[in-house]
Design a protein around this motif. Structure first.
Motif, PDB file in Angstrom:
ATOM      1  N   MET A 158       8.970   0.350  -7.307  1.00  0.00           N
ATOM      2  CA  MET A 158       8.804  -0.457  -6.206  1.00  0.00           C
ATOM      3  C   MET A 158       9.389  -1.689  -6.028  1.00  0.00           C
ATOM      4  O   MET A 158       9.874  -2.059  -4.749  1.00  0.00           O
ATOM      5  N   TYR A 203       6.481   4.278   1.819  1.00  0.00           N
ATOM      6  CA  TYR A 203       6.253   3.349   0.900  1.00  0.00           C
ATOM      7  C   TYR A 203       6.433   1.946   1.551  1.00  0.00           C
ATOM      8  O   TYR A 203       6.769   1.956   2.500  1.00  0.00           O
ATOM      9  N   CYS A 247       4.482  -7.660  -6.001  1.00  0.00           N
ATOM     10  CA  CYS A 247       3.959  -7.233  -7.335  1.00  0.00           C
ATOM     11  C   CYS A 247       3.570  -5.746  -7.359  1.00  0.00           C
ATOM     12  O   CYS A 247       2.871  -5.221  -6.289  1.00  0.00           O
ATOM     13  N   GLY A 248       3.795  -4.958  -8.149  1.00  0.00           N
ATOM     14  CA  GLY A 248       3.786  -3.420  -8.295  1.00  0.00           C
ATOM     15  C   GLY A 248       4.596  -2.945  -9.316  1.00  0.00           C
ATOM     16  O   GLY A 248       5.174  -3.583 -10.346  1.00  0.00           O
ATOM     17  N   SER A 249       5.090  -1.719  -9.448  1.00  0.00           N
ATOM     18  CA  SER A 249       5.796  -1.149 -10.440  1.00  0.00           C
ATOM     19  C   SER A 249       7.227  -1.502 -10.219  1.00  0.00           C
ATOM     20  O   SER A 249       7.671  -2.105  -9.227  1.00  0.00           O
ATOM     21  N   ARG A 250       8.233  -1.346 -11.265  1.00  0.00           N
ATOM     22  CA  ARG A 250       9.514  -1.596 -11.486  1.00  0.00           C
ATOM     23  C   ARG A 250      10.229  -1.225 -10.291  1.00  0.00           C
ATOM     24  O   ARG A 250      11.149  -1.675  -9.510  1.00  0.00           O
ATOM     25  N   GLY A 281      -0.948  -3.438  -8.034  1.00  0.00           N
ATOM     26  CA  GLY A 281      -0.413  -4.525  -7.931  1.00  0.00           C
ATOM     27  C   GLY A 281      -0.783  -5.570  -6.790  1.00  0.00           C
ATOM     28  O   GLY A 281      -0.286  -6.662  -6.721  1.00  0.00           O
TER      29      GLY A 281
END
Length: 188
Positions: free
Chosen positions: A179, A149, A174-177, A88
């Motif tokens: 995150m 994180y 921007c990254g995983s849901r 991301g």
């Protein structure tokens, strides 16, 4: 420059051989850079990641550009707070690359292991020295004393983040849901 105009944060749809379904990747470069840059992590059994990571120089790729204007950064003097994890970081790196005016840009980057997935690490360090990037905070979740994180780093830096937001910072995540949800909770 043989492609239509595009910007960092736009999407490239790549159609892997034997499939009619495109996979989308955020662009880490813009048309002015003269190249297309993306960040791809190998997904076990992933048709597109396997195809892309197995390409040889000069092999063709079936792809198209999809604008993503809602993610673009407007031209502004306001500070920018970028928050990304894993691949991301790709469009965020593109934003930093294009920060020719050296506006204040702060990046929080999270990965698993700095030896394997500190994507754009060397470039980010160079952009720090050039002044394209004002600050870089990194955390790595799978190494001892890695910091956890990105949401953990945001919470540790709560006063600093609060100050950036009070200055009207533009924020891009921007990254995983999962995150993104953790980041939303930390910012709240």
């Amino acid at each position: 420059h043989g492609l239509a105009k595009f910007a960092a944060g736009d999407l490239i749809g790549i159609v892997p051989p034997g499939s009619a379904v495109p996979r989308y990747y955020s662009l880490a470069s813009g048309w002015e850079d003269g190249f297309v840059a993306i960040c791809v992590r190998q997904v076990p059994g992933g048709a597109c990641s396997t195809h892309l990571l197995g390409l040889q120089v000069g092999e063709p790729v079936t792809a198209f550009i999809r604008p993503n204007p809602g993610f673009a950064l407007p031209r502004s003097r306001r500070p920018v707070l970028l928050i990304g994890a894993g691949t991301g970081v790709s469009p965020l790196a593109g934003f930093v690359r294009r920060n020719d005016r050296r506006g204040p840009m702060h990046l929080y980057f999270g990965g698993r292991d700095p030896a394997r997935d500190f994507y754009f690490g060397a470039e980010l360090q160079g952009w720090l020295k050039e002044g394209r990037l004002t600050s870089l905070r990194t955390v790595f979740s799978r190494v001892p004393d890695g910091g956890g994180y990105v949401q953990d780093a945001l919470q540790r830096d709560a006063d600093r983040v609060r100050d950036l937001l009070a200055q009207g910072s533009l924020v891009r995540v921007c990254g995983s849901r999962a995150m993104a949800q953790g980041v939303t909770e930390a910012l709240d």
